[in-house]
Design a protein around this motif. Structure first.
Motif, short mmCIF file in Angstrom:
data_model
loop_
_atom_site.label_atom_id
_atom_site.label_comp_id
_atom_site.label_asym_id
_atom_site.label_seq_id
_atom_site.Cartn_x
_atom_site.Cartn_y
_atom_site.Cartn_z
N CYS A 8 0.81 -1.23 0.00
CA CYS A 8 0.00 0.00 0.00
C CYS A 8 0.84 1.27 0.00
O CYS A 8 0.32 2.35 -0.32
CB CYS A 8 -0.95 0.00 1.19
SG CYS A 8 -0.13 0.09 2.81
N VAL A 12 1.43 2.91 -6.85
CA VAL A 12 0.15 2.33 -7.26
C VAL A 12 -0.71 2.03 -6.04
O VAL A 12 -1.91 2.34 -6.00
CB VAL A 12 0.37 1.05 -8.08
CG1 VAL A 12 -0.96 0.41 -8.46
CG2 VAL A 12 1.18 1.35 -9.33
N ARG A 15 -2.67 4.98 -4.60
CA ARG A 15 -3.85 5.37 -5.38
C ARG A 15 -4.99 4.36 -5.22
O ARG A 15 -6.17 4.73 -5.20
CB ARG A 15 -3.50 5.51 -6.87
CG ARG A 15 -2.34 6.42 -7.19
CD ARG A 15 -2.36 7.75 -6.47
NE ARG A 15 -3.55 8.56 -6.78
CZ ARG A 15 -3.78 9.77 -6.28
NH1 ARG A 15 -2.91 10.29 -5.42
NH2 ARG A 15 -4.87 10.44 -6.62
N VAL A 16 -4.66 3.08 -5.08
CA VAL A 16 -5.70 2.06 -4.88
C VAL A 16 -6.36 2.25 -3.52
O VAL A 16 -7.59 2.15 -3.39
CB VAL A 16 -5.13 0.64 -5.03
CG1 VAL A 16 -6.21 -0.40 -4.75
CG2 VAL A 16 -4.58 0.42 -6.44
N SER A 183 2.77 3.43 -14.46
CA SER A 183 1.67 4.16 -13.84
C SER A 183 2.13 5.55 -13.41
O SER A 183 3.05 5.68 -12.60
CB SER A 183 1.16 3.37 -12.63
OG SER A 183 0.15 4.08 -11.96
N GLU A 208 -2.53 6.82 -13.26
CA GLU A 208 -2.50 6.09 -12.00
C GLU A 208 -3.88 5.85 -11.38
O GLU A 208 -4.13 4.79 -10.79
CB GLU A 208 -1.59 6.79 -11.00
CG GLU A 208 -2.00 8.21 -10.66
CD GLU A 208 -0.98 8.92 -9.78
OE1 GLU A 208 0.12 8.38 -9.59
OE2 GLU A 208 -1.29 10.03 -9.28
N ASP A 209 -4.78 6.80 -11.49
CA ASP A 209 -6.11 6.60 -10.91
C ASP A 209 -6.96 5.68 -11.76
O ASP A 209 -7.82 4.96 -11.25
CB ASP A 209 -6.80 7.95 -10.69
CG ASP A 209 -6.08 8.80 -9.66
OD1 ASP A 209 -5.81 8.28 -8.56
OD2 ASP A 209 -5.76 9.96 -9.96
N ALA A 212 -5.86 2.31 -10.71
CA ALA A 212 -6.51 1.96 -9.44
C ALA A 212 -7.93 1.48 -9.67
O ALA A 212 -8.39 0.51 -9.05
CB ALA A 212 -6.49 3.15 -8.49
N GLU A 213 -8.63 2.14 -10.58
CA GLU A 213 -10.00 1.73 -10.89
C GLU A 213 -10.04 0.31 -11.43
O GLU A 213 -10.94 -0.47 -11.12
CB GLU A 213 -10.62 2.69 -11.90
CG GLU A 213 -12.07 2.35 -12.25
CD GLU A 213 -12.64 3.23 -13.34
OE1 GLU A 213 -13.87 3.30 -13.45
OE2 GLU A 213 -11.86 3.83 -14.10
#
Length: 294
Positions: A8, A12, A15-16, A183, A208-209, A212-213
């Motif tokens: 985390c 990446v 953003r997740v 990313s 990057e977002d 995450a999606e």
């Protein structure tokens, strides 16, 4: 949904975590080092309700028992923990990544966690970490052979084989291996003055977002369109070069044929992510696109 997000602290992973909290999930962030300053800073700017749905665990995921304990109670896992380069080109990336990915998958099976999205890489195809490129066609899709010759790409191929193995033994499990490109916050961050500098990764990137999606769609989505283990390329549909894609193809990779029915018109990318759109419902978006569409 209660999600465990390993790795985390990474770019990446951060953003997740944020995307999962914004989507209403409860998140347990797991990493081998203390909660990073960037992640902590971003969480401080969240409202109290969202921040209250985040907890952090410092865990060495190469230890199976520790991984098992850390993941207990989760309903889904986003597995991002890894060495992100070939490192010493000997054992570090391979041995670390292969052990972590198996520990996560096997712990999920042990705990009855049936939803896992794990980070694979576009480097399952020989790209930036090799001098040997064997592209069989463009655009590259999930049917393209994977023949890495370095330890990082190999570790990602093995993690995908591990996922094949785990779902055979535990058919209730659903695992997505997301073959992520570079990313970055914006396409502009991936641009280089000389396109030669990016030719070995085919000028790929992913916002990057939007990446995450893709992970959230893979782990929490439930459209009934897939099961078992599936591989997905997660790459922007355009290149990070200002030259037209046909010019790039003819200049650097003219010996590689185009797949029947495909083209590289305009700035179309060299990866075909239609499978991710078809099965996950994932469509790449750059910043501002959602607002413009609304």
């Amino acid at each position: 949904m209660k999600l465990a997000i390993t790795g985390c602290n990474g770019s990446v992973g951060t953003r997740v975590v944020l995307a999962a909290l914004e989507a209403g999930h409860t998140v347990v962030g797991v990493d081998s080092v203390p909660c990073s300053e960037p992640l902590a800073s971003l969480l401080l700017h969240k409202n109290g309700h969202e921040a209250a749905r985040f907890a952090f665990k410092r865990v060495e995921l190469t230890d199976f028992d520790a991984a098992l304990q850390a993941l207990e109670g989760a309903e889904g896992i986003v597995q991002l923990a890894a060495v992100r380069t070939p490192a010493d080109y000997k054992v570090v990336a391979h041995n670390t990544n292969v052990v972590i990915s198996w520990n996560i998958l096997r712990a999920a099976a042990e705990l009855g966690i049936n939803r896992v999205a794990q980070a694979s890489s576009v480097n399952v195809i020989p790209l930036v970490w090799t001098d040997h490129h064997d592209f069989e066609y463009f655009p590259i899709d999930e049917e393209h052979p994977c023949r890495p010759d370095e330890p990082y790409g190999l570790s990602k191929v093995i993690s995908e084989i591990q996922a094949d193995t785990i779902v055979r033994r535990y058919p209730s499990m659903r695992v997505a291996s997301l073959r992520l490109s570079w990313s970055l916050p914006t396409r502009e961050d991936a641009l280089r003055d000389d396109p030669t500098r990016r030719k070995n990764d085919l000028w790929g990137y992913v916002q990057e977002d939007s990446a995450a999606e893709a992970f959230l769609l893979a782990v929490a989505g439930d459209n009934g369109k897939w099961r078992g283990h599936e591989r997905f390329f997660i790459v922007a549909p355009d290149t990070s070069a200002n030259e037209d894609s046909v010019e790039l193809w003819q200049t650097y990779w003219r010996h590689v044929p185009l797949k029947e029915g495909k083209d590289l018109s305009g700035r179309k990318g060299f990866f075909d992510c239609s499978k991710a759109e078809r099965l996950l419902g994932w469509v790449h978006r750059n910043p501002g696109e959602k607002e413009r569409q609304n």
